[in-house]
Write an enzyme that holds these catalytic residues in place. Structure first.
Site, PDB file in Angstrom:
ATOM      1  N   ASP A 384      23.602  -0.256  18.844  1.00 43.69           N
ATOM      2  CA  ASP A 384      23.788  -1.700  18.970  1.00 43.69           C
ATOM      3  C   ASP A 384      24.122  -1.988  20.437  1.00 43.69           C
ATOM      4  O   ASP A 384      25.191  -1.613  20.928  1.00 43.69           O
ATOM      5  CB  ASP A 384      24.931  -2.143  18.043  1.00 43.69           C
ATOM      6  N   HIS A 385      23.211  -2.682  21.113  1.00 39.52           N
ATOM      7  CA  HIS A 385      23.377  -2.896  22.554  1.00 39.52           C
ATOM      8  C   HIS A 385      24.503  -3.875  22.885  1.00 39.52           C
ATOM      9  O   HIS A 385      24.877  -4.031  24.058  1.00 39.52           O
ATOM     10  CB  HIS A 385      22.061  -3.397  23.160  1.00 39.52           C
TER      11      HIS A 385
END
Length: 415
Positions: A384-385
């Site tokens: 998850d950036h």
């Protein structure tokens, strides 16, 4: 009098459940603790039993419908004497009762409706639980099956004979014969576990910005170590590569704690978890489920291997409990020995990363400036950036890679 049984909270903050299959019909005579319905939560299929005996008066809705916790699930007609002598179901039995159960009276004024007329006593079906489950899996109304066993007991052979006698050409083929110009199609309702998977994957894909990094690992030494361990054990151990991968993952998680976290969107916080519970994405006939190995850092390779084998077997038999699939902090998925070299897994939301272990293949690699053939495994990490950037993702992969390429490092952590 009628007893109104409401959908109980069967754990993990359940708010609603989908009705997968009714195990009883309107006007059926049922016994206390008899299974009445299978429901699908966001984690598992759960069978719910009735806390009282009587005659089924109403059902909450059709299969595929959704019932919220605390809403009426089934209404059961009871004789006054039976009702008076029936003990209240224990509150702690959350699989069969609810804190908001109530007993209501159905008004008897006016002309009795058809539903209130005395119903003929239903024939009692004699069948083993495994046979009843098989009938449900085959969508066979077991009360229509003639039992040939002792005392009229319905057997599995009776089920298959019923299917053979009732077998008819599929509707789609009939339609095609009548209208050959039409393209043959089949429509399958998205429901049950497949519906849950679709909803969770959509939420994950549209909530967490996914980024995937890929690499490959020389696992030749790991293959030899695993062979040596299996050879030295006195018993027939089911040791796959997963326990070693999980240990390497935990080592990487400890050095990169943000990978072992989740996002509390309501409070806009990152929640770092100090426990290492690794989920294993497992394929079943119904879809993918994720049983969880708890406290991986506190267990040996052999202990993890035994637990994995037990959970995967339970998953394939659809016998996983809520405890088996709850509490995960990080997930591993695998395309299997026959799978592709790389993949881009979807995060098991609300976790923030997922590790992909892919097939092992023989490849030419450079070792000490010489080309040799080694066993190489493709790996990937999707993250998850919002929480993790590219540099820590690369660092995470290097730790996993170094550990599995030199598996003797795992001996430094014997727990």
């Amino acid at each position: 009098m009628a007893y109104e049984f409401k959908l109980p909270d069967i754990g993990e903050g359940l708010q609603e459940a989908e009705i997968i299959r009714w195990l009883v019909s309107k006007s059926d005579q049922i016994e206390r603790d008899q299974p009445i319905v299978e429901v699908q939560t966001d984690k598992a299929t759960v069978e719910i039993s009735t806390p009282v005996a009587g005659t089924v008066h109403t059902l909450a809705g059709d299969e595929g419908g959704v019932v919220k916790v605390g809403e009426p699930l089934i209404t059961i007609i009871q004789e006054s004497e039976t009702l008076a002598n029936t003990p209240s179901p224990p509150q702690e039995n959350i699989a069969a009762t609810t804190r908001k159960e109530s007993v209501i009276a159905i008004p008897q004024t006016g002309k009795p409706s058809k539903d209130r007329l005395p119903q003929p006593k239903q024939k009692r079906i004699v069948a083993a639980p495994t046979v009843r489950k098989k009938a449900r899996d085959l969508n066979i109304p077991i009360k229509e099956v003639t039992g040939t066993g002792k005392a009229g007991r319905v057997t599995e052979e009776d089920l298959y004979r019923y299917l053979k006698e009732k077998q008819e050409p599929p509707l789609i083929k009939q339609e095609y014969r009548s209208h050959p110009e039409k393209i043959r199609t089949e429509r399958i309702k998205i429901r049950g576990l497949r519906k849950v998977i679709a909803e969770k994957m959509t939420r994950s894909a549209y909530t967490a910005p996914h980024v995937t990094g890929m690499d490959e690992i020389d696992v030749s030494n790991l293959i030899q170590l695993r062979k040596n361990i299996i050879t030295q054990l006195d018993k027939d151990a089911k040791i796959t590569y997963l326990p070693f991968i999980m240990k390497a993952i935990v080592k990487a998680l400890k050095e990169n704690p943000y990978f072992n976290s989740s996002i509390d969107e309501q409070n806009n916080e990152i929640v770092l978890t100090k426990q290492y519970n690794i989920g294993i994405a497992t394929a079943t006939k119904e879809g993918v489920v994720v049983p969880v190995i708890k406290e991986v850092d506190q267990k040996s390779i052999l202990e993890i291997a035994e637990e994995i084998a037990n959970l995967i077997e339970k998953a394939r038999q659809n016998k996983l409990s809520m405890e088996d699939i709850s509490g995960g902090t990080f997930t591993i998925t695998s395309t299997g020995a026959d799978g592709g070299w790389y993949a881009t897994p979807i995060i098991n939301y609300p976790e923030v990363a997922i590790f992909g272990a892919h097939s092992i293949k023989k490849k030419p690699v450079v070792v000490d400036n010489e080309i040799v053939i080694r066993s190489v495994m493709g790996i990937s990490i999707t993250f998850d950036h919002r929480v993790i950037d590219g540099e820590p993702a690369g660092r995470f992969m290097r730790i996993v890679k170094d550990t599995l390429e030199h598996p003797e490092l795992l001996l430094l952590d014997l727990r």
